[in-house]
Write a protein that holds these residues in place. Structure first.
Motif, PDB file in Angstrom:
ATOM      1  N   GLY A  95       0.783  -1.228   0.000  1.00 19.54           N
ATOM      2  CA  GLY A  95       0.000   0.000   0.000  1.00 19.54           C
ATOM      3  C   GLY A  95       0.816   1.279   0.000  1.00 19.54           C
ATOM      4  O   GLY A  95       0.367   2.290   0.539  1.00 19.54           O
ATOM      5  N   LEU A  96       2.005   1.265  -0.599  1.00 15.34           N
ATOM      6  CA  LEU A  96       2.782   2.502  -0.719  1.00 15.34           C
ATOM      7  C   LEU A  96       2.111   3.403  -1.756  1.00 15.34           C
ATOM      8  O   LEU A  96       1.964   3.020  -2.913  1.00 15.34           O
ATOM      9  CB  LEU A  96       4.220   2.197  -1.136  1.00 15.34           C
ATOM     10  CG  LEU A  96       5.136   3.418  -1.319  1.00 15.34           C
ATOM     11  CD1 LEU A  96       5.346   4.136   0.018  1.00 15.34           C
ATOM     12  CD2 LEU A  96       6.480   3.013  -1.913  1.00 15.34           C
ATOM     13  N   THR A  97       1.709   4.588  -1.346  1.00  8.22           N
ATOM     14  CA  THR A  97       0.961   5.486  -2.234  1.00  8.22           C
ATOM     15  C   THR A  97       1.636   6.828  -2.460  1.00  8.22           C
ATOM     16  O   THR A  97       1.297   7.536  -3.410  1.00  8.22           O
ATOM     17  CB  THR A  97      -0.445   5.750  -1.668  1.00  8.22           C
ATOM     18  OG1 THR A  97      -0.316   6.278  -0.327  1.00  8.22           O
ATOM     19  CG2 THR A  97      -1.271   4.469  -1.631  1.00  8.22           C
ATOM     20  N   HIS A  98       2.564   7.224  -1.573  1.00  6.87           N
ATOM     21  CA  HIS A  98       3.168   8.549  -1.656  1.00  6.87           C
ATOM     22  C   HIS A  98       4.660   8.480  -1.331  1.00  6.87           C
ATOM     23  O   HIS A  98       5.104   7.602  -0.586  1.00  6.87           O
ATOM     24  CB  HIS A  98       2.509   9.528  -0.670  1.00  6.87           C
ATOM     25  CG  HIS A  98       1.074   9.832  -0.959  1.00  6.87           C
ATOM     26  ND1 HIS A  98       0.060   8.929  -0.717  1.00  6.87           N
ATOM     27  CD2 HIS A  98       0.491  10.945  -1.469  1.00  6.87           C
ATOM     28  CE1 HIS A  98      -1.099   9.470  -1.059  1.00  6.87           C
ATOM     29  NE2 HIS A  98      -0.863  10.692  -1.511  1.00  6.87           N
ATOM     30  N   VAL A  99       5.402   9.421  -1.882  1.00  3.86           N
ATOM     31  CA  VAL A  99       6.799   9.623  -1.515  1.00  3.86           C
ATOM     32  C   VAL A  99       6.994  11.114  -1.271  1.00  3.86           C
ATOM     33  O   VAL A  99       6.214  11.942  -1.755  1.00  3.86           O
ATOM     34  CB  VAL A  99       7.778   9.128  -2.610  1.00  3.86           C
ATOM     35  CG1 VAL A  99       7.709   7.622  -2.753  1.00  3.86           C
ATOM     36  CG2 VAL A  99       7.491   9.808  -3.945  1.00  3.86           C
ATOM     37  N   VAL A 100       8.028  11.458  -0.524  1.00 11.27           N
ATOM     38  CA  VAL A 100       8.295  12.851  -0.183  1.00 11.27           C
ATOM     39  C   VAL A 100       9.654  13.265  -0.740  1.00 11.27           C
ATOM     40  O   VAL A 100      10.621  12.505  -0.673  1.00 11.27           O
ATOM     41  CB  VAL A 100       8.274  13.048   1.349  1.00 11.27           C
ATOM     42  CG1 VAL A 100       8.864  14.398   1.736  1.00 11.27           C
ATOM     43  CG2 VAL A 100       6.844  12.953   1.864  1.00 11.27           C
ATOM     44  N   ARG A 101       9.714  14.474  -1.271  1.00 15.21           N
ATOM     45  CA  ARG A 101      10.964  15.046  -1.761  1.00 15.21           C
ATOM     46  C   ARG A 101      11.219  16.354  -1.033  1.00 15.21           C
ATOM     47  O   ARG A 101      10.318  17.167  -0.857  1.00 15.21           O
ATOM     48  CB  ARG A 101      10.894  15.308  -3.274  1.00 15.21           C
ATOM     49  CG  ARG A 101      10.656  14.089  -4.109  1.00 15.21           C
ATOM     50  CD  ARG A 101      11.957  13.424  -4.557  1.00 15.21           C
ATOM     51  NE  ARG A 101      12.769  12.913  -3.477  1.00 15.21           N
ATOM     52  CZ  ARG A 101      12.564  11.735  -2.872  1.00 15.21           C
ATOM     53  NH1 ARG A 101      11.587  10.963  -3.256  1.00 15.21           N
ATOM     54  NH2 ARG A 101      13.347  11.329  -1.895  1.00 15.21           N
ATOM     55  N   LEU A 102      12.466  16.558  -0.595  1.00 16.38           N
ATOM     56  CA  LEU A 102      12.882  17.792   0.065  1.00 16.38           C
ATOM     57  C   LEU A 102      13.739  18.612  -0.892  1.00 16.38           C
ATOM     58  O   LEU A 102      14.637  18.070  -1.541  1.00 16.38           O
ATOM     59  CB  LEU A 102      13.679  17.490   1.330  1.00 16.38           C
ATOM     60  CG  LEU A 102      13.020  16.587   2.370  1.00 16.38           C
ATOM     61  CD1 LEU A 102      13.945  16.421   3.573  1.00 16.38           C
ATOM     62  CD2 LEU A 102      11.683  17.148   2.811  1.00 16.38           C
ATOM     63  N   MET A 103      13.460  19.919  -0.956  1.00 15.22           N
ATOM     64  CA  MET A 103      14.218  20.790  -1.849  1.00 15.22           C
ATOM     65  C   MET A 103      14.590  22.075  -1.117  1.00 15.22           C
ATOM     66  O   MET A 103      13.870  22.542  -0.236  1.00 15.22           O
ATOM     67  CB  MET A 103      13.392  21.133  -3.092  1.00 15.22           C
ATOM     68  CG  MET A 103      13.002  19.925  -3.908  1.00 15.22           C
ATOM     69  SD  MET A 103      12.031  20.364  -5.342  1.00 15.22           S
ATOM     70  CE  MET A 103      11.513  18.725  -5.876  1.00 15.22           C
ATOM     71  N   ALA A 104      15.720  22.646  -1.504  1.00 14.67           N
ATOM     72  CA  ALA A 104      16.165  23.896  -0.900  1.00 14.67           C
ATOM     73  C   ALA A 104      15.223  25.025  -1.302  1.00 14.67           C
ATOM     74  O   ALA A 104      14.764  25.103  -2.445  1.00 14.67           O
ATOM     75  CB  ALA A 104      17.591  24.212  -1.340  1.00 14.67           C
ATOM     76  N   TYR A 105      14.936  25.882  -0.319  1.00  9.72           N
ATOM     77  CA  TYR A 105      14.069  27.034  -0.554  1.00  9.72           C
ATOM     78  C   TYR A 105      14.759  28.272  -0.012  1.00  9.72           C
ATOM     79  O   TYR A 105      15.145  28.316   1.159  1.00  9.72           O
ATOM     80  CB  TYR A 105      12.721  26.823   0.148  1.00  9.72           C
ATOM     81  CG  TYR A 105      11.878  28.073   0.274  1.00  9.72           C
ATOM     82  CD1 TYR A 105      11.353  28.696  -0.848  1.00  9.72           C
ATOM     83  CD2 TYR A 105      11.614  28.639   1.519  1.00  9.72           C
ATOM     84  CE1 TYR A 105      10.581  29.843  -0.737  1.00  9.72           C
ATOM     85  CE2 TYR A 105      10.849  29.778   1.643  1.00  9.72           C
ATOM     86  CZ  TYR A 105      10.327  30.373   0.511  1.00  9.72           C
ATOM     87  OH  TYR A 105       9.570  31.506   0.629  1.00  9.72           O
ATOM     88  N   ASP A 106      14.948  29.282  -0.877  1.00 11.32           N
ATOM     89  CA  ASP A 106      15.637  30.511  -0.477  1.00 11.32           C
ATOM     90  C   ASP A 106      14.601  31.521  -0.005  1.00 11.32           C
ATOM     91  O   ASP A 106      14.003  32.236  -0.810  1.00 11.32           O
ATOM     92  CB  ASP A 106      16.448  31.064  -1.648  1.00 11.32           C
ATOM     93  CG  ASP A 106      17.378  32.197  -1.216  1.00 11.32           C
ATOM     94  OD1 ASP A 106      17.190  32.728  -0.102  1.00 11.32           O
ATOM     95  OD2 ASP A 106      18.272  32.559  -1.995  1.00 11.32           O
ATOM     96  N   SER A 107      14.380  31.574   1.307  1.00 12.43           N
ATOM     97  CA  SER A 107      13.368  32.480   1.844  1.00 12.43           C
ATOM     98  C   SER A 107      13.784  33.939   1.734  1.00 12.43           C
ATOM     99  O   SER A 107      12.943  34.840   1.773  1.00 12.43           O
ATOM    100  CB  SER A 107      13.077  32.134   3.308  1.00 12.43           C
ATOM    101  OG  SER A 107      14.268  32.201   4.076  1.00 12.43           O
TER     102      SER A 107
END
Length: 288
Positions: free
Chosen positions: A139-151
């Motif tokens: 039942g794997l339905t989602h994956v997560v990706r982390l990305m750099a964000y320049d606030s």
């Protein structure tokens, strides 16, 4: 501890105090209906204030209260909080609705291929990522990706050319310089199923955002899960740095550098590893 086990933990603590749900509700100010929902697993994301009130009513020490609260937090949030060095409760408030199945422990990667393009101005331009994942759960339905964000310039790199998945939702963690993307797979994966997906990240902001900014001098790609074949490529479109040095990072260790490399005729350098463990990362540093 999983989110579902949090309800069992609450029931155990309540029983140890010889309290009924109604009595705990009276002590804590949390409704009996909410307590019933937590213990049954119907309520899976309680508000941090609710957990603090219950911990106080159960006379839990600070350390036991923290363990109790973590039992209601999805492992993907807990792991992310550990990396960022913040309280999981704080992070959970900033990631409402994050799907529990997206935890990196629920899949491994047969292939992770990252190709980063550096433009003529010396800044990141486009990063193409291709993954082949293998589910370790039903039942794997989602994956997560982390990305750099320049606030500082409020610029969020855009995901383009996405295939094999769709963006379900995303969150900005400005205090940590991160954007969190949750990607939905087209079908649930059963244990052992493989699936390929990929995307490109457009790092090209409006020109005024880069005015006066120093050119990029390093790149790092890592994985929170194990990877069978891990490839990182850097392509310099016009100006090629005078010195390019590959390096590896394992877990929280320091960078382990290898001998400098020279790019091929397309301005590309390549670093490859096999059978890497969670937390393994590959990268390059360079001098202009």
């Amino acid at each position: 501890m999983t989110v579902a086990e949090g309800g069992a933990r609450l029931r155990e603590l309540r029983s140890a105090k010889r309290l009924s749900q109604a009595e705990l509700a009276q002590r804590s100010g949390v409704s009996q209906r909410s307590i019933r929902g937590l213990e049954s697993g119907e309520t899976r994301r309680p508000h941090p204030a609710t957990l603090r009130a219950l911990a106080a009513a159960l006379d839990l020490s600070e350390s036991r209260a923290a363990q109790f609260a973590r039992s209601f937090i999805a492992p993907v949030v807990t792991d992310m909080a550990d990396v960022l060095g913040v309280s999981p409760l704080v992070l959970q408030e900033q990631l409402p609705g994050l799907h529990e199945a997206s935890h990196a422990a629920n899949w491994t990667a047969d292939v992770l291929h990252s190709h980063q393009v550096v433009g003529a101005d010396g800044h990141f331009q486009l990063n193409r990522v291709h993954r082949v994942i293998r589910s370790t759960i039903d039942g794997l339905t989602h994956v997560v990706r982390l990305m750099a964000y320049d606030s500082a310039v409020d610029f969020l790199p855009a995901i383009v050319d996405l295939f094999g998945a769709s963006v379900a939702q995303h969150w900005l963690l400005a205090d940590f310089g991160l954007a969190v993307y949750e990607l939905a797979l087209p079908r649930p994966l059963m244990t052992g199923d493989t699936h390929a997906y990929g995307y490109a990240v457009d790092h090209s902001p409006p020109p005024e955002f880069r005015s006066g900014q120093a050119a990029d001098t390093s790149y790092l790609e890592g994985s929170r899960g194990s990877v069978n074949t891990f490839v990182v490529e850097m392509q310099f479109e016009e100006t090629v740095p005078s010195l390019i040095t590959p390096f590896t990072v394992i877990g929280t260790g320091e960078r382990q550098f290898t001998d400098p490399v020279r790019p091929d005729e397309t301005g590309t350098v390549r670093l490859q590893a096999h059978h890497t463990t969670p937390g393994h990362a590959l990268g390059f540093t360079w001098q202009w």
